[in-house]
Design a protein around this motif. Structure first.
Motif, PDB file in Angstrom:
ATOM      1  N   ALA A 116      -3.840  26.760   2.873  1.00 39.24           N
ATOM      2  CA  ALA A 116      -3.332  25.388   2.782  1.00 39.24           C
ATOM      3  C   ALA A 116      -4.010  24.640   1.637  1.00 39.24           C
ATOM      4  O   ALA A 116      -3.360  23.904   0.875  1.00 39.24           O
ATOM      5  CB  ALA A 116      -3.555  24.670   4.106  1.00 39.24           C
ATOM      6  N   ILE A 117      -5.332  24.817   1.498  1.00 36.85           N
ATOM      7  CA  ILE A 117      -6.050  24.153   0.400  1.00 36.85           C
ATOM      8  C   ILE A 117      -5.579  24.701  -0.944  1.00 36.85           C
ATOM      9  O   ILE A 117      -5.358  23.949  -1.913  1.00 36.85           O
ATOM     10  CB  ILE A 117      -7.573  24.367   0.564  1.00 36.85           C
ATOM     11  CG1 ILE A 117      -8.071  23.697   1.863  1.00 36.85           C
ATOM     12  CG2 ILE A 117      -8.326  23.831  -0.640  1.00 36.85           C
ATOM     13  CD1 ILE A 117      -9.513  23.994   2.177  1.00 36.85           C
ATOM     14  N   ALA A 173      -1.288  20.995  -9.519  1.00 38.83           N
ATOM     15  CA  ALA A 173      -1.147  21.555 -10.876  1.00 38.83           C
ATOM     16  C   ALA A 173       0.298  21.451 -11.341  1.00 38.83           C
ATOM     17  O   ALA A 173       0.575  21.100 -12.508  1.00 38.83           O
ATOM     18  CB  ALA A 173      -1.622  23.005 -10.879  1.00 38.83           C
ATOM     19  N   ALA A 174       1.244  21.734 -10.423  1.00 37.83           N
ATOM     20  CA  ALA A 174       2.665  21.644 -10.792  1.00 37.83           C
ATOM     21  C   ALA A 174       3.048  20.211 -11.126  1.00 37.83           C
ATOM     22  O   ALA A 174       3.834  19.960 -12.056  1.00 37.83           O
ATOM     23  CB  ALA A 174       3.526  22.181  -9.636  1.00 37.83           C
ATOM     24  N   VAL A 208      -7.227  22.374 -13.526  1.00 36.92           N
ATOM     25  CA  VAL A 208      -8.334  21.741 -12.791  1.00 36.92           C
ATOM     26  C   VAL A 208      -8.077  21.686 -11.280  1.00 36.92           C
ATOM     27  O   VAL A 208      -8.963  22.017 -10.483  1.00 36.92           O
ATOM     28  CB  VAL A 208      -8.608  20.332 -13.367  1.00 36.92           C
ATOM     29  CG1 VAL A 208      -9.626  19.603 -12.503  1.00 36.92           C
ATOM     30  CG2 VAL A 208      -9.095  20.438 -14.809  1.00 36.92           C
ATOM     31  N   PRO A 209      -6.893  21.246 -10.812  1.00 34.41           N
ATOM     32  CA  PRO A 209      -6.676  21.201  -9.354  1.00 34.41           C
ATOM     33  C   PRO A 209      -6.817  22.579  -8.683  1.00 34.41           C
ATOM     34  O   PRO A 209      -7.286  22.676  -7.537  1.00 34.41           O
ATOM     35  CB  PRO A 209      -5.252  20.673  -9.225  1.00 34.41           C
ATOM     36  CG  PRO A 209      -4.971  19.967 -10.494  1.00 34.41           C
ATOM     37  CD  PRO A 209      -5.711  20.726 -11.535  1.00 34.41           C
ATOM     38  N   ASP A 257     -10.519  23.368  -8.566  1.00 35.28           N
ATOM     39  CA  ASP A 257     -11.139  22.480  -7.570  1.00 35.28           C
ATOM     40  C   ASP A 257     -10.819  22.952  -6.147  1.00 35.28           C
ATOM     41  O   ASP A 257     -11.665  22.869  -5.246  1.00 35.28           O
ATOM     42  CB  ASP A 257     -10.640  21.053  -7.769  1.00 35.28           C
ATOM     43  CG  ASP A 257     -11.225  20.391  -9.009  1.00 35.28           C
ATOM     44  OD1 ASP A 257     -12.216  20.937  -9.536  1.00 35.28           O
ATOM     45  OD2 ASP A 257     -10.693  19.349  -9.437  1.00 35.28           O
ATOM     46  N   ALA A 258      -9.586  23.411  -5.953  1.00 37.12           N
ATOM     47  CA  ALA A 258      -9.199  23.901  -4.620  1.00 37.12           C
ATOM     48  C   ALA A 258     -10.045  25.104  -4.218  1.00 37.12           C
ATOM     49  O   ALA A 258     -10.506  25.215  -3.072  1.00 37.12           O
ATOM     50  CB  ALA A 258      -7.715  24.256  -4.614  1.00 37.12           C
ATOM     51  N   LEU A 259     -10.282  26.005  -5.154  1.00 38.48           N
ATOM     52  CA  LEU A 259     -11.111  27.178  -4.842  1.00 38.48           C
ATOM     53  C   LEU A 259     -12.550  26.778  -4.557  1.00 38.48           C
ATOM     54  O   LEU A 259     -13.197  27.333  -3.674  1.00 38.48           O
ATOM     55  CB  LEU A 259     -11.067  28.167  -6.016  1.00 38.48           C
ATOM     56  CG  LEU A 259      -9.733  28.911  -6.211  1.00 38.48           C
ATOM     57  CD1 LEU A 259      -9.781  29.787  -7.444  1.00 38.48           C
ATOM     58  CD2 LEU A 259      -9.426  29.760  -4.979  1.00 38.48           C
TER      59      LEU A 259
END
Length: 970
Positions: free
Chosen positions: A26-27, A35-36, A57-58, A61-63
């Motif tokens: 989900a994250i 990003a999209a 970047v998103p 950041d999610a990872l």
């Protein structure tokens, strides 16, 4: 394992594998949506390299958020994220039909998570891997793909980094190349296995029964170039973008290693010696530790060592075509010409060396050897020969000014590297254990001890235990402070624990090594902590063993004695021997324990280097021999010794020959305190069968042994003249000597030995020596003499016997004057039953003449009485086989005197005639042969012999006590 089978192996605790939908997905889904949105109006599948700094970047950041909120071992979610993105790229979107959707939810494990990720392209994949710094993960996933897909994906990477090439692109490509060289099959984790299985599944023909269109298949091109060719092409395309010296070294090292590993170039390297291997690992770890720009700089020692081993354990790639091979050599030659001079300037000192430049120097060194091999073993065309020659010279020139820096590398971390290899069970950890156990400069430090204790299971081999013991002794002899003593104690405890886990056969190997290195005293000679308290430990342990003698406790007892034997073999064997003698009934059990250690058959060297001695026999001599105080102890000693020679199914611990040389030969003297026990030992060992064609007794100086026994027999002729305080074997022992002599004659007779010159000379020597002894002794050697020598007897024997002159010869001895024939005849009868029968057959008596029979009977009794005091329990009379008239006459004469009962033994116990002088009494050699007068007790003479002169049959000459013409006074 097939790819599909690997995919079934999911990580423990993750029932759905990497494709399970949960908080992490989900994250990740949210990151891709952001990003999209940032990339709008273009979709993510049109992401370009320039867009990543903003749109990526998103995702990163999610990872990072996943790693913080959902920690997993070894960054598993990084792996799963890359696998999901790559699978999303490779697998086509499912059809929008309802039936297809229903099939996907039920049958396709990737369907759910794949639906959460928007369509992406290779740019997102490559930039994501670059951002994560995960070239190894990329290569693991890449090589899990079907071959055709694998090549296509690597070509995509080459195409990607060749456009708008940045230093990070170059670095990533070179790292991927290096990881390809280091990759090993069979080390994939669950995520990689599931990824490979998923792609292989969609690359095959699915069997669908509902009429749905099968998904797109990947068709690998069999003629497509292999990975080495793709890598070479990539390097050619980006060579102009490689400007930094570190990256140039990296590129040249990759290329040189690729060429070295290509099948067909070089004879194939054998593994480096382990010490050299450890030194190189230490150098690599040191370089990473001092290089802040290295990817491995922040890693711990264990991880650095793992990676260093991977970098030195490169595998051979697929065989390239001839064109590809020489294309790679040509590219390397071109790059060395372009970059060589500049790089040489940066490699002038060890402190400036980076890991990449170190790899370059090592790779070019190996390549130089392989080029020599190539030029010697292949038929090369003119252009190829020129290329190889030019590259060889370039390599030599480059290394001439730079290779010296390798000799100055810091290898001070070798011990730490070795311990890390052992602790993690890395490649060559077995070889490393050998160095660890034997390297004296590392030994007995706290880190060394901790490594040993924590990895004891790796040191449970006899070779390693012995090396540890040698290291312990070396340390103990050079360190004597209190702290060193404490370390010695802990090391000794750890090594003994390793030894305790060995099998019995391996324990024997260790004991053999201990004896060979330090002799009987073992470790106790050099290690003070072993000596302290050992005697008490020895006494307590062995006392417990002797108090609980049982077959059930044998294994436990053997284990306990094995530990003691390791520490001090000599002290342990001595104590066991002592207890075997003094503890009633424990001798066989203790002998079984000792025979469990064939290593104790160790032969010690001493003053006479040519005559090694048995450790066990020496311990018996020092702990037991001469200290046996009772008949029971002597009997237990004999049985203990017999078991050591013949332990049943076990290996004998001592040989009969060794026992004979240790306990018999030194004691065969009449005044020896152990003479009777030595004779018993000799009798027992002669019953031990020989293991070879030639009997073992022939190695024990058999002819001197025979002579010693003959001298003992000769001593019995003076038995009653020996002073009471002088040691001499009893009359009972005479039978034992006779039995031993008989056995020896059988074992050494002419039929057992080829008629060699040495044997004939030895026999002649024995004959000469025996000639000086009592003449009856020589008769007992007839079976040994054979036809070489006749029986030598007094001449007077020929007067009463019909002796064949081809077997018998007469000798004139002063002690045998006229009338002594019957005495000589009686002495011959006492030699052996066989000779007695011969004497009876050869006796010349006219039984029809009463007067002659009467005279014979009287003379017979007198001769018999003369020999009785020197006869042992074995003599029985009258001799069976005498003519009936003679037997009847003898019994009539003897019965009134109490000397015989009809059919009974005339003498059953040894005795000394009453009325003889003090001491042992008279001597046949003196009273009968020296010209004196023999005073016989009246009870010993027949009535007719009292008060008269005996003129014939045994009553004349020396036999009558007065020499020739003498008389018996009664």
């Amino acid at each position: 394992m097939e790819p599909a089978e690997r995919g079934a192996a999911m990580a423990p605790g993750c029932p759905g594998g990497p494709w399970a939908v949960g908080e992490e997905t989900a994250i990740l889904h949210g990151g891709f949506l952001l990003a999209a949105r940032l990339l709008q109006p273009r979709p993510l599948r049109e992401l370009r390299k320039a867009d990543w700094p903003r749109a990526g970047v998103p995702i990163t950041d999610a990872l990072r958020e996943i790693g913080e909120r959902c920690p997993s071992p070894r960054g598993r979610w990084k792996e799963e994220a890359v696998a999901i993105v790559w699978a999303k790229i490779l697998l086509p979107a499912p059809p929008a039909a309802a039936a297809a959707l229903e099939w996907g939810w039920k049958e396709d494990g990737f369907f759910s998570v794949g639906a959460m990720i928007p369509d992406v392209n290779h740019t997102a994949l490559f930039e994501l891997v670059k951002a994560l710094g995960a070239p190894r993960l990329f290569v693991q996933l890449l090589l899990a793909l079907p071959p055709g897909v694998c090549r296509a994906q690597l070509e995509s990477l080459v195409q990607y980094i060749s456009s708008d090439t940045s230093p990070s692109d170059v670095s990533f490509f070179l790292d991927v190349w290096w990881e390809v060289l280091k990759h090993r099959e069979g080390q994939e984790d669950a995520t990689v296995s599931a990824f490979g299985a998923l792609i292989h599944q969609h690359g095959g023909e699915p069997s669908l029964e509902d009429g749905l269109q099968p998904p797109k298949r990947f068709k690998g091109d069999p003629a497509a170039p292999g990975l080495p060719a793709v890598l070479l092409q990539g390097l050619k395309q980006i060579r102009g973008s490689i400007a930094q010296p570190r990256l140039r070294c990296h590129a040249l090292a990759n290329l040189a290693e690729l060429l070295c590993l290509s099948s067909g170039l070089g004879p194939g390297d054998s593994p480096l010696p382990i010490t050299e291997h450890l030194a190189k690992l230490s150098a690599v770890v040191r370089l990473w530790s001092s290089d802040t720009e290295s990817r491995y700089h922040p890693c711990g020692l264990g991880e650095k060592v793992r990676e260093a081993q991977r970098s030195m354990s490169l595998l051979c790639l697929t065989k390239p075509s001839r064109e590809e091979l020489f294309g790679g050599l040509d590219l390397l030659c071109s790059l060395l010409q372009a970059w060589g001079e500049e790089l040489q300037g940066t490699l002038g000192a060890a402190e400036e060396l980076s890991f990449e430049s170190y790899r370059l120097l090592e790779a070019l060194t190996s390549l130089g050897k392989n080029l020599d091999f190539l030029s010697e073993t292949r038929d090369l065309e003119e252009g190829e020969t020129h290329l190889v020659s030019e590259l060889t010279q370039l390599t030599k020139d480059f290394l001439r000014d730079t290779s010296a820096v390798l000799e100055d590398l810091d290898t001070s971390l070798v011990s730490s590297v070795a311990m890390a290899i052992i602790a993690q069970r890395l490649d060559r950890h077995v070889d490393t254990c050998s160095v660890f156990a034997s390297e004296k400069t590392w030994a007995c430090s706290k880190a060394w001890l901790e490594c040993l204790v924590e990895n004891k299971v790796l040191f449970q081999t006899p070779e390693l235990v012995l090396k540890l013991l040698e290291t312990l002794v070396s340390f103990a002899t050079s360190h004597h402070d209190k702290e060193a003593q404490e370390l010695q104690m802990q090391v000794t405890k750890a090594v003994v624990e390793c030894y305790t886990e060995l099998s019995l056969s391996d324990k024997n190997k260790v004991i053999s090594g201990v004896l060979a290195s330090w002799g009987g005293p073992g470790l106790s000679q050099n290690v003070q902590v072993v000596r302290e308290g050992f005697q008490e430990d020895l006494n307590v342990t062995l006392n417990q063993i002797t108090e609980s003698v049982s077959d059930e406790g044998l294994a436990r007892a053997v284990a306990s004695v094995a530990r003691l034997t390791l520490l001090s073999p000599e002290a342990t064997v001595k104590q066991v021997c002592h207890l075997a003698v003094v503890n009633l009934g424990a001798h066989q059990f203790l002998a079984q324990i000792l025979c469990s250690f064939p290593a104790l058959s160790f032969l010690e060297s001493h003053e006479d280097a040519g005559r090694p001695r048995s450790l066990v026999l020496r311990c018996l001599q020092e702990a037991v021999w001469g200290k046996l105080s009772t008949a029971r102890e002597e009997e237990q000693f004999l049985q203990f010794l017999a078991f050591l020679m013949q332990p049943g199914s076990a290996t004998p611990l001592v040989s009969p020959a060794e026992v004979t040389k240790a306990f018999v030969l030194p004691s065969l003297k009449s005044d020896s305190a152990q003479i009777e026990l030595s004779l018993q030992i000799l009798s027992k060992v002669l019953g031990t069968p020989s293991c070879s064609e030639e009997h073992w007794i022939k190695s024990c100086h058999p002819f001197p042994l025979l002579l010693s026994l003959c001298k003992l027999l000769d001593g019995y002729t003076k038995y009653w003249h020996q002073p009471r305080e002088q040691l001499f074997p009893s009359l009972e022992t005479k039978d034992l000597i006779l039995n031993i002599l008989c056995q020896l004659c059988e074992l050494l007779g002419p039929e057992t030995v080829p008629s060699s010159e040495l044997w004939v000379q030895s026999l002649a020597w024995l004959h000469r020596k025996v000639a000086s002894l009592d003449w009856t002794v020589g008769l007992r050697l007839k079976s040994l003499y054979g036809d070489h020598f006749k029986n030598e007897v007094p001449a007077t024997l020929f007067e009463i016997c019909r002796l064949p002159e081809d077997e018998w010869t007469s000798q004139s001895w002063p002690a045998y004057g006229p009338g002594s024939g019957l005495l000589a005849w009686m002495e011959c009868c006492c030699v052996s039953p066989a000779l007695r029968d011969t004497m009876l057959a050869l006796l010349n008596v006219n039984v029809d003449n009463p007067e002659e029979v009467n005279l014979f009977s009287k003379g017979f009794l007198v001769a018999l009485i003369q020999v009785l005091p020197w006869c042992s329990h074995a003599l029985r009379a009258p001799p069976a086989g005498l003519p009936a008239p003679l037997q009847l006459q003898l019994l009539q004469l003897a019965a009134p005197r109490g000397l015989a009962a009809p059919g009974a033994a005339l003498l059953r116990q040894p005795h000394r005639p009453a009325g003889l002088p003090a001491g042992h009494g008279g001597s046949r050699g003196s009273a009968l042969r020296a010209g004196g007068v023999l005073h016989l007790h009246p009870a010993l003479l027949p009535p007719a012999a009292r008060g008269c002169h005996a003129a014939s049959w045994g009553l004349r000459g020396a036999a009558a006590g007065g020499g020739p013409g003498g008389a018996v006074t009664v």
